[in-house]
Motif scaffolding. Sequence first.
Motif, PDB file in Angstrom:
ATOM      1  N   GLU A 118      19.564  33.384  40.847  1.00  0.00           N
ATOM      2  CA  GLU A 118      20.202  32.358  41.665  1.00  0.00           C
ATOM      3  C   GLU A 118      20.353  31.058  40.878  1.00  0.00           C
ATOM      4  O   GLU A 118      19.394  30.559  40.288  1.00  0.00           O
ATOM      5  CB  GLU A 118      19.350  32.091  42.909  1.00  0.00           C
ATOM      6  N   GLY A 119      21.572  30.528  40.850  1.00  0.00           N
ATOM      7  CA  GLY A 119      21.817  29.254  40.190  1.00  0.00           C
ATOM      8  C   GLY A 119      22.158  29.339  38.718  1.00  0.00           C
ATOM      9  O   GLY A 119      22.493  28.320  38.106  1.00  0.00           O
ATOM     10  N   ASP A 120      22.094  30.537  38.113  1.00  0.00           N
ATOM     11  CA  ASP A 120      22.487  30.677  36.712  1.00  0.00           C
ATOM     12  C   ASP A 120      23.936  30.243  36.541  1.00  0.00           C
ATOM     13  O   ASP A 120      24.796  30.540  37.383  1.00  0.00           O
ATOM     14  CB  ASP A 120      22.347  32.128  36.251  1.00  0.00           C
ATOM     15  N   ARG A 121      24.219  29.577  35.435  1.00  0.00           N
ATOM     16  CA  ARG A 121      25.578  29.127  35.167  1.00  0.00           C
ATOM     17  C   ARG A 121      26.036  29.614  33.793  1.00  0.00           C
ATOM     18  O   ARG A 121      25.285  29.527  32.821  1.00  0.00           O
ATOM     19  CB  ARG A 121      25.673  27.595  35.245  1.00  0.00           C
ATOM     20  N   ILE A 122      27.249  30.117  33.760  1.00  0.00           N
ATOM     21  CA  ILE A 122      27.833  30.636  32.524  1.00  0.00           C
ATOM     22  C   ILE A 122      29.146  29.913  32.271  1.00  0.00           C
ATOM     23  O   ILE A 122      29.983  29.798  33.167  1.00  0.00           O
ATOM     24  CB  ILE A 122      28.075  32.157  32.611  1.00  0.00           C
ATOM     25  N   LEU A 123      29.309  29.415  31.057  1.00  0.00           N
ATOM     26  CA  LEU A 123      30.527  28.701  30.671  1.00  0.00           C
ATOM     27  C   LEU A 123      31.119  29.364  29.440  1.00  0.00           C
ATOM     28  O   LEU A 123      30.411  29.645  28.469  1.00  0.00           O
ATOM     29  CB  LEU A 123      30.221  27.234  30.400  1.00  0.00           C
ATOM     30  N   LEU A 124      32.419  29.628  29.486  1.00  0.00           N
ATOM     31  CA  LEU A 124      33.165  30.146  28.348  1.00  0.00           C
ATOM     32  C   LEU A 124      34.149  29.065  27.915  1.00  0.00           C
ATOM     33  O   LEU A 124      34.772  28.422  28.772  1.00  0.00           O
ATOM     34  CB  LEU A 124      33.937  31.422  28.709  1.00  0.00           C
ATOM     35  N   CYS A 125      34.301  28.852  26.608  1.00  0.00           N
ATOM     36  CA  CYS A 125      35.164  27.758  26.169  1.00  0.00           C
ATOM     37  C   CYS A 125      35.739  28.000  24.787  1.00  0.00           C
ATOM     38  O   CYS A 125      35.253  28.830  24.014  1.00  0.00           O
ATOM     39  CB  CYS A 125      34.388  26.445  26.175  1.00  0.00           C
ATOM     40  N   ASN A 168      43.241  21.745  21.826  1.00  0.00           N
ATOM     41  CA  ASN A 168      43.300  22.080  23.250  1.00  0.00           C
ATOM     42  C   ASN A 168      41.901  22.444  23.759  1.00  0.00           C
ATOM     43  O   ASN A 168      41.104  23.040  23.042  1.00  0.00           O
ATOM     44  CB  ASN A 168      44.261  23.239  23.507  1.00  0.00           C
ATOM     45  N   VAL A 169      41.607  22.051  24.977  1.00  0.00           N
ATOM     46  CA  VAL A 169      40.277  22.269  25.566  1.00  0.00           C
ATOM     47  C   VAL A 169      40.412  23.274  26.709  1.00  0.00           C
ATOM     48  O   VAL A 169      41.029  22.986  27.732  1.00  0.00           O
ATOM     49  CB  VAL A 169      39.681  20.946  26.101  1.00  0.00           C
ATOM     50  N   THR A 170      39.838  24.447  26.518  1.00  0.00           N
ATOM     51  CA  THR A 170      39.904  25.506  27.521  1.00  0.00           C
ATOM     52  C   THR A 170      38.499  25.852  27.984  1.00  0.00           C
ATOM     53  O   THR A 170      37.638  26.160  27.159  1.00  0.00           O
ATOM     54  CB  THR A 170      40.586  26.768  26.954  1.00  0.00           C
ATOM     55  N   ILE A 171      38.268  25.800  29.291  1.00  0.00           N
ATOM     56  CA  ILE A 171      36.943  26.083  29.853  1.00  0.00           C
ATOM     57  C   ILE A 171      37.086  26.918  31.121  1.00  0.00           C
ATOM     58  O   ILE A 171      37.989  26.680  31.930  1.00  0.00           O
ATOM     59  CB  ILE A 171      36.181  24.793  30.233  1.00  0.00           C
ATOM     60  N   ILE A 172      36.202  27.877  31.286  1.00  0.00           N
ATOM     61  CA  ILE A 172      36.035  28.563  32.563  1.00  0.00           C
ATOM     62  C   ILE A 172      34.542  28.717  32.788  1.00  0.00           C
ATOM     63  O   ILE A 172      33.794  29.017  31.851  1.00  0.00           O
ATOM     64  CB  ILE A 172      36.750  29.935  32.598  1.00  0.00           C
ATOM     65  N   ALA A 173      34.071  28.447  34.007  1.00  0.00           N
ATOM     66  CA  ALA A 173      32.635  28.484  34.273  1.00  0.00           C
ATOM     67  C   ALA A 173      32.378  29.045  35.661  1.00  0.00           C
ATOM     68  O   ALA A 173      33.260  29.046  36.528  1.00  0.00           O
ATOM     69  CB  ALA A 173      32.026  27.093  34.146  1.00  0.00           C
ATOM     70  N   MET A 174      31.154  29.548  35.865  1.00  0.00           N
ATOM     71  CA  MET A 174      30.771  30.085  37.165  1.00  0.00           C
ATOM     72  C   MET A 174      29.297  29.843  37.417  1.00  0.00           C
ATOM     73  O   MET A 174      28.522  29.621  36.488  1.00  0.00           O
ATOM     74  CB  MET A 174      31.063  31.591  37.240  1.00  0.00           C
ATOM     75  N   GLU A 175      28.926  29.842  38.688  1.00  0.00           N
ATOM     76  CA  GLU A 175      27.526  29.770  39.096  1.00  0.00           C
ATOM     77  C   GLU A 175      27.203  31.005  39.905  1.00  0.00           C
ATOM     78  O   GLU A 175      27.964  31.378  40.804  1.00  0.00           O
ATOM     79  CB  GLU A 175      27.250  28.519  39.922  1.00  0.00           C
ATOM     80  N   TRP A 176      26.072  31.635  39.590  1.00  0.00           N
ATOM     81  CA  TRP A 176      25.707  32.875  40.264  1.00  0.00           C
ATOM     82  C   TRP A 176      24.967  32.580  41.565  1.00  0.00           C
ATOM     83  O   TRP A 176      24.035  31.800  41.591  1.00  0.00           O
ATOM     84  CB  TRP A 176      24.819  33.732  39.362  1.00  0.00           C
ATOM     85  N   GLU A 177      25.408  33.215  42.644  1.00  0.00           N
ATOM     86  CA  GLU A 177      24.739  33.136  43.930  1.00  0.00           C
ATOM     87  C   GLU A 177      24.316  34.543  44.328  1.00  0.00           C
ATOM     88  O   GLU A 177      25.154  35.432  44.463  1.00  0.00           O
ATOM     89  CB  GLU A 177      25.659  32.548  44.997  1.00  0.00           C
ATOM     90  N   SER A 178      23.012  34.754  44.477  1.00  0.00           N
ATOM     91  CA  SER A 178      22.497  36.084  44.797  1.00  0.00           C
ATOM     92  C   SER A 178      22.917  36.513  46.183  1.00  0.00           C
ATOM     93  O   SER A 178      23.003  35.709  47.112  1.00  0.00           O
ATOM     94  CB  SER A 178      20.967  36.100  44.689  1.00  0.00           C
ATOM     95  N   ALA A 179      23.174  37.803  46.307  1.00  0.00           N
ATOM     96  CA  ALA A 179      23.595  38.346  47.586  1.00  0.00           C
ATOM     97  C   ALA A 179      22.422  38.771  48.451  1.00  0.00           C
ATOM     98  O   ALA A 179      22.539  38.923  49.654  1.00  0.00           O
ATOM     99  CB  ALA A 179      24.520  39.543  47.367  1.00  0.00           C
ATOM    100  N   SER A 180      21.266  38.979  47.843  1.00  0.00           N
ATOM    101  CA  SER A 180      20.109  39.447  48.608  1.00  0.00           C
ATOM    102  C   SER A 180      18.833  38.984  47.930  1.00  0.00           C
ATOM    103  O   SER A 180      18.831  38.538  46.785  1.00  0.00           O
ATOM    104  CB  SER A 180      20.106  40.979  48.705  1.00  0.00           C
ATOM    105  N   ASP A 181      17.711  39.106  48.655  1.00  0.00           N
ATOM    106  CA  ASP A 181      16.416  38.724  48.091  1.00  0.00           C
ATOM    107  C   ASP A 181      16.062  39.590  46.893  1.00  0.00           C
ATOM    108  O   ASP A 181      15.364  39.151  45.983  1.00  0.00           O
ATOM    109  CB  ASP A 181      15.316  38.850  49.153  1.00  0.00           C
ATOM    110  N   GLU A 182      16.540  40.837  46.898  1.00  0.00           N
ATOM    111  CA  GLU A 182      16.226  41.748  45.802  1.00  0.00           C
ATOM    112  C   GLU A 182      16.792  41.228  44.483  1.00  0.00           C
ATOM    113  O   GLU A 182      16.203  41.396  43.423  1.00  0.00           O
ATOM    114  CB  GLU A 182      16.810  43.129  46.089  1.00  0.00           C
TER     115      GLU A 182
END
Length: 245
Positions: A118-125, A168-182
């Motif tokens: 939960e809350g992990d963030r990944i950025l590609l650039c 040129n500056v190219t970025i895509i990023a995401m934050e992970w939200e867990s779907a369950s307690d497992e």
Amino acid sequence: MKKISPSLVQEAIMAGHHQLLRYASEKGLIDNPRTTLIACILQGNMAYWAHCGDSRLYFVRGKKLIARTRDHSYSELQQTLGHTGLPNDRFNRNVLFTCLGSPGKPVVDTSGPLLLQEGDRILLCSDGLWGTVEDDVITDNLASSPIAEAVPELVEVALRNGGAKCDNVTIIAMEWESASDEDKAEVSTDELGAEVFASTIQASLGGGGPGDNVDEDDLDEAAIERSIREINEAIRRSANGTRKA
């Protein structure tokens, strides 16, 4: 659910490489079009990634940079090996020794699967970001601001720092939200180190670790020097053609 194989990611990237070679052949181009690549695949609560060249992935957990891909450049290879004269100082230290579309077989480093929390963030650039913004600034922005705010802010910082000649500056990023307690099961950063950093740092050594697909012959000094010569020559031909035009 069938797990993604590192070979699948490798094959997909190589397919792109061969498509560049076919395009150059069909169009009768003197020099092949070339590009770098960073790709990340999420499956279930697992992350896999692969890269070729100097497009980067940053993985942030909490306020800590857990992993960053290691560029396929002479300067980063030199730092990793701890050498001071590899290969020859007359070459541009930031020139890549591998990329898609190159005459030789590209080096593609892969990593995963990595269990997301939960809350992990990944950025590609692209290098337009990291070329003007330090890793700690990228990490701090990702860790302290919502993704929707952090990404535009990083772009602005890169453009300001780069000035009129900014790449040129190219970025895509995401934050992970867990779907369950497992999915929220704790995984220590100690457990991450051996696998994740094997590809992000050690892959450029040719030794590799789990998930690596690196041939030692692809990374010997002679091969690196040949690749740098080819790329420098392509740059010179391109510059001469531009001046003549």
